[in-house]
Design a protein around this motif. Structure first.
Motif, PDB file in Angstrom:
ATOM      1  N   TYR A  22      37.159  29.667  43.134  1.00 16.73           N
ATOM      2  CA  TYR A  22      36.047  29.325  42.237  1.00 16.73           C
ATOM      3  C   TYR A  22      36.411  29.698  40.808  1.00 16.73           C
ATOM      4  O   TYR A  22      37.432  30.341  40.566  1.00 16.73           O
ATOM      5  CB  TYR A  22      34.740  30.011  42.695  1.00 16.73           C
ATOM      6  N   ASP A  23      35.571  29.278  39.892  1.00 13.91           N
ATOM      7  CA  ASP A  23      35.774  29.519  38.463  1.00 13.91           C
ATOM      8  C   ASP A  23      35.865  31.020  38.176  1.00 13.91           C
ATOM      9  O   ASP A  23      34.918  31.760  38.442  1.00 13.91           O
ATOM     10  CB  ASP A  23      34.591  28.888  37.706  1.00 13.91           C
ATOM     11  N   LYS A  24      36.987  31.461  37.652  1.00 16.70           N
ATOM     12  CA  LYS A  24      37.234  32.885  37.382  1.00 16.70           C
ATOM     13  C   LYS A  24      36.270  33.492  36.369  1.00 16.70           C
ATOM     14  O   LYS A  24      36.167  34.709  36.264  1.00 16.70           O
ATOM     15  CB  LYS A  24      38.665  33.086  36.873  1.00 16.70           C
ATOM     16  N   THR A  25      35.571  32.650  35.608  1.00 17.57           N
ATOM     17  CA  THR A  25      34.642  33.198  34.616  1.00 17.57           C
ATOM     18  C   THR A  25      33.329  33.649  35.255  1.00 17.57           C
ATOM     19  O   THR A  25      32.534  34.332  34.612  1.00 17.57           O
ATOM     20  CB  THR A  25      34.338  32.179  33.502  1.00 17.57           C
ATOM     21  N   LEU A  26      33.099  33.274  36.500  1.00 20.01           N
ATOM     22  CA  LEU A  26      31.884  33.734  37.194  1.00 20.01           C
ATOM     23  C   LEU A  26      32.113  35.177  37.615  1.00 20.01           C
ATOM     24  O   LEU A  26      33.024  35.467  38.372  1.00 20.01           O
ATOM     25  CB  LEU A  26      31.611  32.888  38.444  1.00 20.01           C
ATOM     26  N   THR A  27      31.262  36.055  37.114  1.00 20.61           N
ATOM     27  CA  THR A  27      31.476  37.472  37.415  1.00 20.61           C
ATOM     28  C   THR A  27      30.373  38.087  38.256  1.00 20.61           C
ATOM     29  O   THR A  27      30.531  39.189  38.751  1.00 20.61           O
ATOM     30  CB  THR A  27      31.630  38.284  36.122  1.00 20.61           C
ATOM     31  N   ASP A  28      29.257  37.390  38.417  1.00 19.91           N
ATOM     32  CA  ASP A  28      28.212  37.999  39.242  1.00 19.91           C
ATOM     33  C   ASP A  28      28.166  37.299  40.603  1.00 19.91           C
ATOM     34  O   ASP A  28      28.382  36.101  40.717  1.00 19.91           O
ATOM     35  CB  ASP A  28      26.846  37.978  38.547  1.00 19.91           C
ATOM     36  N   GLY A  29      27.906  38.103  41.612  1.00 18.28           N
ATOM     37  CA  GLY A  29      27.927  37.627  42.987  1.00 18.28           C
ATOM     38  C   GLY A  29      26.962  36.501  43.295  1.00 18.28           C
ATOM     39  O   GLY A  29      27.276  35.616  44.093  1.00 18.28           O
ATOM     40  N   MET A  30      25.799  36.511  42.658  1.00 15.71           N
ATOM     41  CA  MET A  30      24.813  35.457  42.919  1.00 15.71           C
ATOM     42  C   MET A  30      25.363  34.099  42.471  1.00 15.71           C
ATOM     43  O   MET A  30      25.197  33.096  43.153  1.00 15.71           O
ATOM     44  CB  MET A  30      23.479  35.767  42.223  1.00 15.71           C
ATOM     45  N   SER A  31      26.036  34.082  41.317  1.00 13.51           N
ATOM     46  CA  SER A  31      26.639  32.834  40.828  1.00 13.51           C
ATOM     47  C   SER A  31      27.761  32.376  41.753  1.00 13.51           C
ATOM     48  O   SER A  31      27.923  31.190  42.012  1.00 13.51           O
ATOM     49  CB  SER A  31      27.199  33.014  39.420  1.00 13.51           C
ATOM     50  N   VAL A  32      28.546  33.341  42.246  1.00 14.23           N
ATOM     51  CA  VAL A  32      29.637  33.011  43.170  1.00 14.23           C
ATOM     52  C   VAL A  32      29.058  32.393  44.441  1.00 14.23           C
ATOM     53  O   VAL A  32      29.532  31.352  44.909  1.00 14.23           O
ATOM     54  CB  VAL A  32      30.499  34.260  43.491  1.00 14.23           C
ATOM     55  N   ALA A  33      28.008  33.006  44.988  1.00 16.35           N
ATOM     56  CA  ALA A  33      27.365  32.481  46.203  1.00 16.35           C
ATOM     57  C   ALA A  33      26.883  31.052  45.975  1.00 16.35           C
ATOM     58  O   ALA A  33      27.123  30.159  46.800  1.00 16.35           O
ATOM     59  CB  ALA A  33      26.193  33.385  46.611  1.00 16.35           C
ATOM     60  N   GLU A  34      26.235  30.825  44.837  1.00 17.43           N
ATOM     61  CA  GLU A  34      25.714  29.497  44.510  1.00 17.43           C
ATOM     62  C   GLU A  34      26.848  28.478  44.399  1.00 17.43           C
ATOM     63  O   GLU A  34      26.777  27.381  44.943  1.00 17.43           O
ATOM     64  CB  GLU A  34      24.926  29.572  43.190  1.00 17.43           C
ATOM     65  N   THR A  35      27.922  28.853  43.714  1.00 21.33           N
ATOM     66  CA  THR A  35      29.080  27.971  43.542  1.00 21.33           C
ATOM     67  C   THR A  35      29.721  27.609  44.881  1.00 21.33           C
ATOM     68  O   THR A  35      30.145  26.484  45.091  1.00 21.33           O
ATOM     69  CB  THR A  35      30.125  28.647  42.631  1.00 21.33           C
ATOM     70  N   LEU A  36      29.780  28.599  45.779  1.00 24.38           N
ATOM     71  CA  LEU A  36      30.389  28.364  47.095  1.00 24.38           C
ATOM     72  C   LEU A  36      29.436  27.629  48.043  1.00 24.38           C
ATOM     73  O   LEU A  36      29.841  27.236  49.132  1.00 24.38           O
ATOM     74  CB  LEU A  36      30.810  29.694  47.736  1.00 24.38           C
TER      75      LEU A  36
END
Length: 156
Positions: A22-36
Motif C-alpha cells: 500500500y501507499d507508504k505515506t499512509l501512517t495510521d492503521g485505520m487508513s491502511v485498513a480502509e486501503t486494504l
C-alpha cells in the motif's frame, strides 16, 4: 511486489500468508485498513513496551483500539509497562515506526496478541516494512512466534 524479510521467513517456514502493498505515506492503521479493504478489527498494529526493570514486551492489537497498559502489564506478569520511545524502536527491534512486525525482531521478546484476533480466521499486520502487510491465521502467528492471547485493549 518486493519481498520483505518477514515474507522470506514465512516462505522458508512453509507458512501460508497473503501479502499486500500500500501507499507508504499512509501512517495510521485505520487508513491502511480502509486501503486494504479490510475491517479495522482484522488489521493489527505491533506495539513495543518497556517494563520498570527494563524488559521489553510486544503487544499486537487491532488498529482501532488502544493498548491498556495495566492489562498489558498483567498479561506479561510485571508491575507496569510504558510505551517504548520511538527513537529506541529501531535499535531495540530492528524496525522503524510504521513498519514494526511481531515476526523477526532483533531479539525474541515476550509477545501478547489481543484475544479479539481469535474472532477472525486471518489478521493483517506489518510485514516489517512501511507499505507492506501480511495476512495470516492468528493461531498460526501465535504458534510461530510463541505469543499468548489476552484481553489487552481499553474497553470503549
Amino acid at each position: 511486489m518486493e519481498k520483505t524479510n518477514v515474507m522470506r521467513i514465512l516462505d522458508k517456514s512453509g507458512i501460508a500468508y497473503s501479502a499486500y502493498e500500500y501507499d507508504k505515506t499512509l501512517t495510521d492503521g485505520m487508513s491502511v485498513a480502509e486501503t486494504l479493504g479490510k475491517s479495522p478489527e482484522t488489521v493489527f498494529k505491533t506495539l513495543v513496551t518497556v517494563s520498570g526493570d527494563n524488559r521489553h514486551f510486544v503487544f499486537v492489537i487491532p488498529v482501532e483500539k488502544t493498548l491498556d497498559l495495566k492489562k498489558a502489564a498483567r498479561a506479561v506478569g510485571v508491575k507496569s509497562v510504558s510505551m517504548l520511545k520511538q527513537k529506541e524502536l529501531l535499535p531495540t527491534t530492528g524496525y522503524i515506526h510504521g513498519g514494526c512486525s511481531p515476526i523477526a525482531m532483533k531479539k525474541k521478546f515476550a509477545t501478547v496478541i489481543d484475544e479479539t484476533a481469535l474472532l477472525s480466521d486471518a489478521i493483517c499486520f506489518s510485514a516489517g516494512k512501511v507499505g507492506y502487510q501480511v495476512e495470516m491465521s492468528p493461531r498460526v502467528l501465535a504458534e510461530f512466534i510463541g505469543a499468548d492471547f489476552a484481553d489487552i485493549t481499553e474497553s470503549l
